[in-house]
Write a protein that holds these residues in place. Structure first.
Motif, PDB file in Angstrom:
ATOM      1  N   LEU A  11     -18.534  13.429  15.325  1.00 29.62           N
ATOM      2  CA  LEU A  11     -19.276  14.564  15.865  1.00 29.62           C
ATOM      3  C   LEU A  11     -19.720  14.308  17.299  1.00 29.62           C
ATOM      4  O   LEU A  11     -19.548  15.160  18.178  1.00 29.62           O
ATOM      5  CB  LEU A  11     -20.505  14.852  14.987  1.00 29.62           C
ATOM      6  N   ILE A  12     -20.256  13.123  17.546  1.00 28.51           N
ATOM      7  CA  ILE A  12     -20.691  12.773  18.898  1.00 28.51           C
ATOM      8  C   ILE A  12     -19.506  12.790  19.859  1.00 28.51           C
ATOM      9  O   ILE A  12     -19.592  13.296  20.987  1.00 28.51           O
ATOM     10  CB  ILE A  12     -21.362  11.387  18.901  1.00 28.51           C
ATOM     11  N   HIS A  13     -18.386  12.241  19.403  1.00 27.57           N
ATOM     12  CA  HIS A  13     -17.192  12.201  20.261  1.00 27.57           C
ATOM     13  C   HIS A  13     -16.669  13.595  20.545  1.00 27.57           C
ATOM     14  O   HIS A  13     -16.259  13.896  21.674  1.00 27.57           O
ATOM     15  CB  HIS A  13     -16.103  11.365  19.574  1.00 27.57           C
ATOM     16  N   LEU A  14     -16.692  14.468  19.543  1.00 31.69           N
ATOM     17  CA  LEU A  14     -16.223  15.836  19.730  1.00 31.69           C
ATOM     18  C   LEU A  14     -17.031  16.545  20.808  1.00 31.69           C
ATOM     19  O   LEU A  14     -16.471  17.208  21.692  1.00 31.69           O
ATOM     20  CB  LEU A  14     -16.321  16.609  18.411  1.00 31.69           C
ATOM     21  N   LEU A  15     -18.339  16.393  20.757  1.00 29.56           N
ATOM     22  CA  LEU A  15     -19.204  17.025  21.748  1.00 29.56           C
ATOM     23  C   LEU A  15     -18.957  16.446  23.141  1.00 29.56           C
ATOM     24  O   LEU A  15     -18.969  17.166  24.134  1.00 29.56           O
ATOM     25  CB  LEU A  15     -20.677  16.832  21.355  1.00 29.56           C
ATOM     26  N   ALA A  16     -18.710  15.144  23.191  1.00 26.84           N
ATOM     27  CA  ALA A  16     -18.500  14.486  24.477  1.00 26.84           C
ATOM     28  C   ALA A  16     -17.154  14.856  25.092  1.00 26.84           C
ATOM     29  O   ALA A  16     -17.054  15.169  26.286  1.00 26.84           O
ATOM     30  CB  ALA A  16     -18.598  12.973  24.315  1.00 26.84           C
ATOM     31  N   VAL A  17     -16.088  14.842  24.273  1.00 36.02           N
ATOM     32  CA  VAL A  17     -14.749  15.089  24.799  1.00 36.02           C
ATOM     33  C   VAL A  17     -14.551  16.551  25.183  1.00 36.02           C
ATOM     34  O   VAL A  17     -13.753  16.882  26.078  1.00 36.02           O
ATOM     35  CB  VAL A  17     -13.672  14.645  23.778  1.00 36.02           C
ATOM     36  N   ALA A  18     -15.292  17.453  24.521  1.00 34.20           N
ATOM     37  CA  ALA A  18     -15.161  18.879  24.823  1.00 34.20           C
ATOM     38  C   ALA A  18     -15.934  19.274  26.068  1.00 34.20           C
ATOM     39  O   ALA A  18     -15.730  20.363  26.610  1.00 34.20           O
ATOM     40  CB  ALA A  18     -15.640  19.713  23.633  1.00 34.20           C
ATOM     41  N   SER A  19     -16.793  18.386  26.534  1.00 32.01           N
ATOM     42  CA  SER A  19     -17.576  18.669  27.737  1.00 32.01           C
ATOM     43  C   SER A  19     -16.698  18.491  28.972  1.00 32.01           C
ATOM     44  O   SER A  19     -16.102  17.423  29.164  1.00 32.01           O
ATOM     45  CB  SER A  19     -18.773  17.721  27.805  1.00 32.01           C
ATOM     46  N   PRO A  20     -16.580  19.515  29.826  1.00 31.05           N
ATOM     47  CA  PRO A  20     -15.727  19.417  31.012  1.00 31.05           C
ATOM     48  C   PRO A  20     -16.129  18.256  31.919  1.00 31.05           C
ATOM     49  O   PRO A  20     -17.318  18.022  32.149  1.00 31.05           O
ATOM     50  CB  PRO A  20     -15.949  20.766  31.715  1.00 31.05           C
ATOM     51  N   GLY A  21     -15.153  17.544  32.394  1.00 29.57           N
ATOM     52  CA  GLY A  21     -15.400  16.412  33.273  1.00 29.57           C
ATOM     53  C   GLY A  21     -14.122  16.050  34.007  1.00 29.57           C
ATOM     54  O   GLY A  21     -13.174  16.846  34.044  1.00 29.57           O
ATOM     55  N   PRO A  22     -14.055  14.855  34.596  1.00 34.99           N
ATOM     56  CA  PRO A  22     -12.855  14.441  35.340  1.00 34.99           C
ATOM     57  C   PRO A  22     -11.581  14.487  34.502  1.00 34.99           C
ATOM     58  O   PRO A  22     -10.537  14.935  34.989  1.00 34.99           O
ATOM     59  CB  PRO A  22     -13.194  13.004  35.764  1.00 34.99           C
ATOM     60  N   ASP A  23     -11.653  14.042  33.257  1.00 33.04           N
ATOM     61  CA  ASP A  23     -10.465  14.043  32.392  1.00 33.04           C
ATOM     62  C   ASP A  23      -9.921  15.461  32.218  1.00 33.04           C
ATOM     63  O   ASP A  23      -8.716  15.705  32.360  1.00 33.04           O
ATOM     64  CB  ASP A  23     -10.802  13.465  31.015  1.00 33.04           C
ATOM     65  N   PHE A  24     -10.809  16.390  31.910  1.00 33.74           N
ATOM     66  CA  PHE A  24     -10.413  17.780  31.696  1.00 33.74           C
ATOM     67  C   PHE A  24      -9.808  18.371  32.967  1.00 33.74           C
ATOM     68  O   PHE A  24      -8.752  19.004  32.925  1.00 33.74           O
ATOM     69  CB  PHE A  24     -11.635  18.598  31.269  1.00 33.74           C
ATOM     70  N   ALA A  25     -10.472  18.138  34.087  1.00 34.77           N
ATOM     71  CA  ALA A  25      -9.997  18.698  35.359  1.00 34.77           C
ATOM     72  C   ALA A  25      -8.616  18.174  35.726  1.00 34.77           C
ATOM     73  O   ALA A  25      -7.737  18.929  36.164  1.00 34.77           O
ATOM     74  CB  ALA A  25     -11.002  18.376  36.475  1.00 34.77           C
ATOM     75  N   LEU A  78     -15.361   2.350  42.383  1.00 34.29           N
ATOM     76  CA  LEU A  78     -13.912   2.459  42.167  1.00 34.29           C
ATOM     77  C   LEU A  78     -13.564   3.827  41.588  1.00 34.29           C
ATOM     78  O   LEU A  78     -12.614   4.485  42.040  1.00 34.29           O
ATOM     79  CB  LEU A  78     -13.430   1.352  41.225  1.00 34.29           C
ATOM     80  N   ALA A  79     -14.322   4.240  40.584  1.00 35.96           N
ATOM     81  CA  ALA A  79     -14.069   5.531  39.952  1.00 35.96           C
ATOM     82  C   ALA A  79     -14.328   6.675  40.927  1.00 35.96           C
ATOM     83  O   ALA A  79     -13.547   7.629  41.015  1.00 35.96           O
ATOM     84  CB  ALA A  79     -14.951   5.689  38.714  1.00 35.96           C
ATOM     85  N   ALA A  80     -15.419   6.596  41.678  1.00 33.62           N
ATOM     86  CA  ALA A  80     -15.760   7.646  42.640  1.00 33.62           C
ATOM     87  C   ALA A  80     -14.681   7.756  43.723  1.00 33.62           C
ATOM     88  O   ALA A  80     -14.273   8.860  44.106  1.00 33.62           O
ATOM     89  CB  ALA A  80     -17.121   7.362  43.276  1.00 33.62           C
ATOM     90  N   ALA A  81     -14.203   6.601  44.203  1.00 38.50           N
ATOM     91  CA  ALA A  81     -13.172   6.597  45.244  1.00 38.50           C
ATOM     92  C   ALA A  81     -11.882   7.233  44.735  1.00 38.50           C
ATOM     93  O   ALA A  81     -11.217   7.985  45.452  1.00 38.50           O
ATOM     94  CB  ALA A  81     -12.908   5.160  45.709  1.00 38.50           C
ATOM     95  N   GLY A 123     -10.161   5.391  32.360  1.00 39.27           N
ATOM     96  CA  GLY A 123     -10.496   3.972  32.298  1.00 39.27           C
ATOM     97  C   GLY A 123     -11.553   3.534  33.280  1.00 39.27           C
ATOM     98  O   GLY A 123     -12.311   2.602  33.010  1.00 39.27           O
ATOM     99  N   LEU A 124     -11.624   4.208  34.453  1.00 37.66           N
ATOM    100  CA  LEU A 124     -12.593   3.823  35.471  1.00 37.66           C
ATOM    101  C   LEU A 124     -13.892   4.619  35.393  1.00 37.66           C
ATOM    102  O   LEU A 124     -14.746   4.469  36.258  1.00 37.66           O
ATOM    103  CB  LEU A 124     -11.986   4.007  36.875  1.00 37.66           C
ATOM    104  N   ASN A 125     -14.032   5.433  34.375  1.00 36.43           N
ATOM    105  CA  ASN A 125     -15.222   6.281  34.278  1.00 36.43           C
ATOM    106  C   ASN A 125     -16.407   5.484  33.720  1.00 36.43           C
ATOM    107  O   ASN A 125     -16.439   5.168  32.531  1.00 36.43           O
ATOM    108  CB  ASN A 125     -14.927   7.480  33.358  1.00 36.43           C
ATOM    109  N   LEU A 202     -20.856  10.977  40.892  1.00 34.95           N
ATOM    110  CA  LEU A 202     -20.691   9.661  40.285  1.00 34.95           C
ATOM    111  C   LEU A 202     -21.173   8.563  41.228  1.00 34.95           C
ATOM    112  O   LEU A 202     -21.828   7.608  40.820  1.00 34.95           O
ATOM    113  CB  LEU A 202     -19.235   9.436  39.908  1.00 34.95           C
ATOM    114  N   ALA A 203     -20.857   8.719  42.524  1.00 27.56           N
ATOM    115  CA  ALA A 203     -21.255   7.717  43.524  1.00 27.56           C
ATOM    116  C   ALA A 203     -22.769   7.614  43.630  1.00 27.56           C
ATOM    117  O   ALA A 203     -23.310   6.551  43.944  1.00 27.56           O
ATOM    118  CB  ALA A 203     -20.657   8.078  44.876  1.00 27.56           C
TER     119      ALA A 203
END
Length: 208
Positions: A11-25, A78-81, A123-125, A202-203
């Motif tokens: 359940l926690i993962h579902l809520l997290a993965v469905a939230s728009p972020g860098p991966d989704f974009a 690294l992730a921000a760059a 991986g860098l998030n 993120l930076a």
């Protein structure tokens, strides 16, 4: 015996993965601009990136990173760059017709490049670092057998890949892509702006 723990994690993962972020974009951009194949490989890369977080969470490295301002800052920058890099590239997108879009799909992006984009983005998030640290340190009982925890990790990896594969399939549909044939560069620029914004945010993130 471990069903309650697993369902909580799911359940926690579902809520997290469905939230728009860098991966989704990133998955949406690859799917729309470069097509289904690139989108799916990017999605698989994102899912595989989960293995990094699961591995260091099981080894306890995530705890070290979360407690070390230096290590957290290195990972954060690294992730921000990387987000700024791919975001700025997207901001420079130019108008393209359907033929050139098809060319992007078949020539400009290899499966390895698409996979790497998704893998590196996830991986860098550092937020994923803190998420998995919290998950394995708070939700999962320390007495849970390693084999069961590895099963959790396999589920999280597969569920993430499946979710983003569905996202890729949705946004790579011919009707969707055809609609972006003329206005696609504006979508690309918008996505680039989102990625740049995420990179800046993120930076500025502080270790807790």
């Amino acid at each position: 015996m471990y069903w309650n723990e697993f369902l909580t994690i799911a359940l926690i993962h579902l809520l997290a993965v469905a939230s728009p972020g860098p991966d989704f974009a990133v998955v949406v951009r690859e799917s729309v601009v470069r097509g289904r194949r690139a989108g799916l490989f990017t999605a698989l890369g994102v899912g595989s990136g989960i293995l990094i977080h699961v591995t260091y969470s099981l080894l306890g490295i995530g705890l070290i990173v979360s407690q070390s301002i230096l290590l957290f800052s290195i990972l954060k920058w690294l992730a921000a760059a990387y987000l700024l890099y791919i975001g700025i590239k997207a901001l420079r997108a130019r108008p393209m017709d359907a033929a050139s879009m098809e060319g992007e799909t078949t020539v400009a992006r290899s499966a390895l490049a698409a996979f790497s984009t998704g893998f590196i983005t996830n991986g860098l998030n550092p937020k994923a670092t803190l998420f998995f640290l919290s998950l394995f340190a708070v939700v999962i009982d320390p007495n849970t057998p390693l084999s069961v925890q590895l099963g959790y990790g396999a589920y999280l990896t597969g569920a993430t890949a499946l979710w983003f594969c569905l996202v890729a399939l949705l946004f790579s549909q011919q009707r969707v892509r055809a609609g972006f044939a003329r206005m696609g560069h504006w979508f690309d620029r918008l996505t680039g702006a989102v990625l740049v914004g995420l990179g800046i945010k993120l930076a500025l993130t502080q270790a807790r």
